[in-house]
Scaffold this motif. Structure first.
Motif, PDB file in Angstrom:
ATOM      1  N   LEU A  95     -13.500  37.409 -30.097  1.00  0.00           N
ATOM      2  CA  LEU A  95     -13.118  38.456 -29.138  1.00  0.00           C
ATOM      3  C   LEU A  95     -14.243  39.442 -28.916  1.00  0.00           C
ATOM      4  CD1 LEU A  95      -9.506  39.236 -30.422  1.00  0.00           C
ATOM      5  CD2 LEU A  95     -10.107  38.035 -28.313  1.00  0.00           C
ATOM      6  N   SER A  96     -14.952  39.774 -30.010  1.00  0.00           N
ATOM      7  CA  SER A  96     -16.007  40.771 -29.890  1.00  0.00           C
ATOM      8  C   SER A  96     -16.834  40.792 -31.176  1.00  0.00           C
ATOM      9  CB  SER A  96     -15.390  42.145 -29.651  1.00  0.00           C
ATOM     10  OG  SER A  96     -16.382  43.069 -29.284  1.00  0.00           O
TER      11      SER A  96
ATOM     12  N   VAL B 278      -6.412  43.998 -20.502  1.00  0.00           N
ATOM     13  CA  VAL B 278      -7.291  44.651 -21.477  1.00  0.00           C
ATOM     14  C   VAL B 278      -8.729  44.186 -21.283  1.00  0.00           C
ATOM     15  CG1 VAL B 278      -6.649  42.984 -23.271  1.00  0.00           C
ATOM     16  CG2 VAL B 278      -7.712  45.108 -23.937  1.00  0.00           C
TER      17      VAL B 278
ATOM     18  N   LEU C 248     -10.187  46.040 -33.647  1.00  0.00           N
ATOM     19  CA  LEU C 248     -10.295  46.461 -32.241  1.00  0.00           C
ATOM     20  C   LEU C 248      -9.384  47.621 -31.844  1.00  0.00           C
ATOM     21  CD1 LEU C 248     -10.909  43.076 -30.385  1.00  0.00           C
ATOM     22  CD2 LEU C 248     -12.553  44.813 -31.112  1.00  0.00           C
ATOM     23  N   SER C 249      -8.119  47.591 -32.274  1.00  0.00           N
ATOM     24  CA  SER C 249      -7.234  48.670 -31.804  1.00  0.00           C
ATOM     25  C   SER C 249      -7.674  50.028 -32.354  1.00  0.00           C
ATOM     26  CB  SER C 249      -5.762  48.374 -32.115  1.00  0.00           C
ATOM     27  OG  SER C 249      -5.574  48.117 -33.469  1.00  0.00           O
TER      28      SER C 249
ATOM     29  N   TYR D 141     -18.960  46.363 -30.107  1.00  0.00           N
ATOM     30  CA  TYR D 141     -18.519  47.741 -30.368  1.00  0.00           C
ATOM     31  C   TYR D 141     -19.326  48.333 -31.510  1.00  0.00           C
ATOM     32  CZ  TYR D 141     -14.508  47.095 -27.366  1.00  0.00           C
ATOM     33  OH  TYR D 141     -13.715  46.877 -26.265  1.00  0.00           O
TER      34      TYR D 141
ATOM     35  N   LEU E 191      -3.990  43.900 -26.526  1.00  0.00           N
ATOM     36  CA  LEU E 191      -5.146  43.913 -27.429  1.00  0.00           C
ATOM     37  C   LEU E 191      -4.727  43.580 -28.860  1.00  0.00           C
ATOM     38  CD1 LEU E 191      -8.212  44.785 -27.821  1.00  0.00           C
ATOM     39  CD2 LEU E 191      -7.260  46.965 -28.579  1.00  0.00           C
TER      40      LEU E 191
ATOM     41  N   PHE F 260     -10.338  51.165 -29.987  1.00  0.00           N
ATOM     42  CA  PHE F 260      -9.717  51.668 -28.751  1.00  0.00           C
ATOM     43  C   PHE F 260      -9.104  53.051 -29.008  1.00  0.00           C
ATOM     44  CE2 PHE F 260      -9.224  48.437 -25.222  1.00  0.00           C
ATOM     45  CZ  PHE F 260     -10.239  47.601 -25.678  1.00  0.00           C
TER      46      PHE F 260
ATOM     47  N   SER G 229      -9.646  35.826 -32.426  1.00  0.00           N
ATOM     48  CA  SER G 229      -8.220  35.793 -32.155  1.00  0.00           C
ATOM     49  C   SER G 229      -7.605  34.680 -32.994  1.00  0.00           C
ATOM     50  CB  SER G 229      -7.988  35.527 -30.671  1.00  0.00           C
ATOM     51  OG  SER G 229      -6.607  35.606 -30.411  1.00  0.00           O
TER      52      SER G 229
ATOM     53  N   ASP H 158      -5.860  40.380 -31.224  1.00  0.00           N
ATOM     54  CA  ASP H 158      -6.665  40.530 -32.440  1.00  0.00           C
ATOM     55  C   ASP H 158      -5.869  40.166 -33.693  1.00  0.00           C
ATOM     56  OD1 ASP H 158      -9.134  41.028 -33.514  1.00  0.00           O
ATOM     57  OD2 ASP H 158      -8.877  43.192 -33.702  1.00  0.00           O
TER      58      ASP H 158
ATOM     59  N   ILE I  47     -12.014  43.860 -23.079  1.00  0.00           N
ATOM     60  CA  ILE I  47     -12.648  43.888 -24.406  1.00  0.00           C
ATOM     61  C   ILE I  47     -14.153  43.728 -24.217  1.00  0.00           C
ATOM     62  CG2 ILE I  47     -12.783  42.809 -26.686  1.00  0.00           C
ATOM     63  CD1 ILE I  47      -9.944  41.795 -26.273  1.00  0.00           C
TER      64      ILE I  47
END
Ligand code: TXE
Length: 476
Positions: free
Chosen positions: A49-50, A15, A189-190, A21, A103, A193, A42, A107, A17
């Motif tokens: 993670l982001s 994945v 996150l998901s 975003y 992912l 995505f 995480s 998360d 990442i």
């Protein structure tokens, strides 16, 4: 030992990442109007993670306007055309399921075994199932001319981020509604995505909008005057606040809230099978499941035998790196949730219930809680009444089936229950008296897109899944 079976952890590298975003509005990723961002970490490592854009009231308004505009064309499409998009989304989810499973595990903290074998297959199944309905609405007995409601404002929790998204978005789109969805702040996150998957599937702009943010973003979405339908899964307290906001407006509302599921084991049940079901019932997803079997009601005559087997089994569960395919118990989703679990467990001990926890090595970083049992529990104990939403099982006993039913129903909640017995007649007799939206017999935590899911009492109202799940998105 060279003979030990130790497969490598699922690779993180499947994945990609991004460091940041945006919000997903009208088919584009954009910054929040006020430039706000928040970090998603995480829970198994506490690694960032982001960084994700945080939607405010202005962004909510922009997204609702985009959804309203898209609604005109989307709702006018023949159902067979909407089905094509939904089938396409379902297939892309299958194709990208390994990436999405990793992912989600990163998360959320749940074991890869679960995201790979439960979450992702169910997510795809939901889109396939509702794709199949999209061209049959006129002929399915909903009444003449079933029509979509308009713009759906959807707020989801962190325990099954992508699956809760599928439960909300698939029936909404199949019926011709458009969507603004807010994922939970700890697991955005998901959903982002998924926004990318919508683009990949060529879904028209504005049909799906994703707004990461905290409770205030959710509150602004729910209160927006141009939202026609509100669907919420989360805590009972927030559900109540949302019901108040929606009261007196023309919005339709469905709520899926907490639970305190009773798992009832009769003395004729096969003990080994029941033990597996009890473990699945409360330790699946670290017990962070609204329909978890968090109260074990065991017939007195088999109490000691069952508890011995259960403790032996719990001692074999592996807690640790959720990306390792052997892991049974992953991380708790957030520090806040860990604190909530810990304080309820302390309260249980203070009130006199007897605590037993499996001996596990707890990793240095991350949020973890060892599988825990409470015995000597009475119905008055907090651990028998409140939703703990963690890997904690409260054990109570009963003598007769009537007593089992009375104790199972002695709860403000009514989402799930389980029955373990060899007698088919007893399954039917007991199940018919349980006030719970789903009753499993000789199994637990089985989900299927064809079955309606939802609560009695303070577990909420409305059903998701199956034909009933469509009614929540239609005017007839
Ligand atoms: O839930 P919240 P939390 C239960 C479980 C858990 C407890 C608290 O017992 O321990 O709730 O969890 C959004 N208007 N469940 O605090 O706050 C929020 O941003 C609109 C059971 O995480 O209800 C998130 O997206 N939205 C449950 C979502 O609501 C608001 C699943 C859920 O968060 C809002 C999760 C507001 N005023 C927790 N405030 C289940 N039924 O499966 C927050 N949110």
């Amino acid at each position: 030992s060279p003979f030990e079976y130790a497969p490598a952890p699922e690779s993180r590298s499947v994945v990609d990442i991004a460091p940041s975003y945006g919000l997903f509005i009208d088919g584009e990723f954009t910054d929040a109007a006020d430039g706000k961002v928040f970090k998603t970490v995480s829970p198994s490592t506490e690694e960032v993670l982001s960084e994700v854009a945080q939607a405010g009231a202005e962004d909510v308004d922009r997204a609702v306007k985009a959804a309203r505009k898209a609604f005109e064309k989307w709702s006018a499409l023949p159902g067979s055309e909407r089905a094509k998009y939904l089938f396409r989304i379902a297939r892309i989810i299958q194709e990208r399921s390994r990436e999405l499973a990793v992912l989600e595990t990163l998360d959320n903290g749940k074991p890869i075994k679960e995201t790979r074998d439960a979450d992702l297959p169910l997510v795809a199944a939901h889109f396939f199932y509702y794709a199949g309905w999209a061209d049959k609405l006129d002929h399915a007995g909903f009444g003449a001319n079933p029509r979509p409601l308009g713009v759906a404002g959807q707020v989801i929790p962190w325990n099954f981020p992508l699956l809760m998204l599928a439960w909300k978005i698939a029936p909404a789109l199949a019926t011709g509604n458009t969507v603004v969805l807010k994922p939970a702040e700890t697991t955005p996150l998901s959903a982002l995505f998924f926004a990318d998957i919508c683009r990949q599937a060529g879904l028209p702009k504005g049909v799906v909008n994703i707004l990461p943010g905290y409770g205030d973003t959710g509150a602004a979405l729910v209160a927006h005057p141009d939202v026609n339908k509100v669907a919420f899964t989360g805590s009972t307290a927030v559900g109540r606040a949302i019901a108040k906001t929606v009261a007196g407006t023309d919005k339709k509302l469905t709520l899926e809230l907490g639970g305190k599921g009773a798992n009832i084991v009769f003395d004729d049940a096969p003990i080994d099978q029941a033990v597996e079901g009890i473990v699945n019932g409360i330790f699946f997803n670290q017990g962070q499941v609204c329909c978890a079997g968090s109260r074990l009601l065991v017939q007195e005559s088999v109490h000691d035998e069952l508890l011995d087997s259960l403790k032996r089994r719990l001692s074999t569960l592996r807690l640790g790196d959720p990306l390792d395919k052997n892991t049974d118990i992953g991380a708790i989703n957030s520090e806040e949730q860990l604190t909530r679990i810990t304080s309820l467990v302390e309260q249980g001990e203070a009130e006199g219930a007897e605590r037993w926890s499996a001996a596990c090595e707890i990793p240095a970083a991350g949020y973890w809680f060892a599988p825990t049992l409470f015995t000597n529990v009475t119905q008055a104990h907090t651990v028998a009444r409140d939703e703990i939403f963690g890997p904690v099982l409260s054990v109570l006993t009963f003598r007769t089936p009537d007593e089992a039913v009375a104790k199972a129903n002695n709860s403000q909640y009514g989402l799930s229950a389980g029955i373990w017995t060899e007698k088919g007649s007893r399954i039917l007799a007991v199940a018919s008296k349980l006030r719970a939206g789903v009753v499993w017999a000789n199994t637990f935590n089985k989900f299927d897109p064809t079955s309606p899911f939802g609560g009695y009492k303070e577990s909420g109202f409305g059903r998701e899944g199956g034909r009933h799940g469509l009614e929540a998105y239609l005017d007839v």
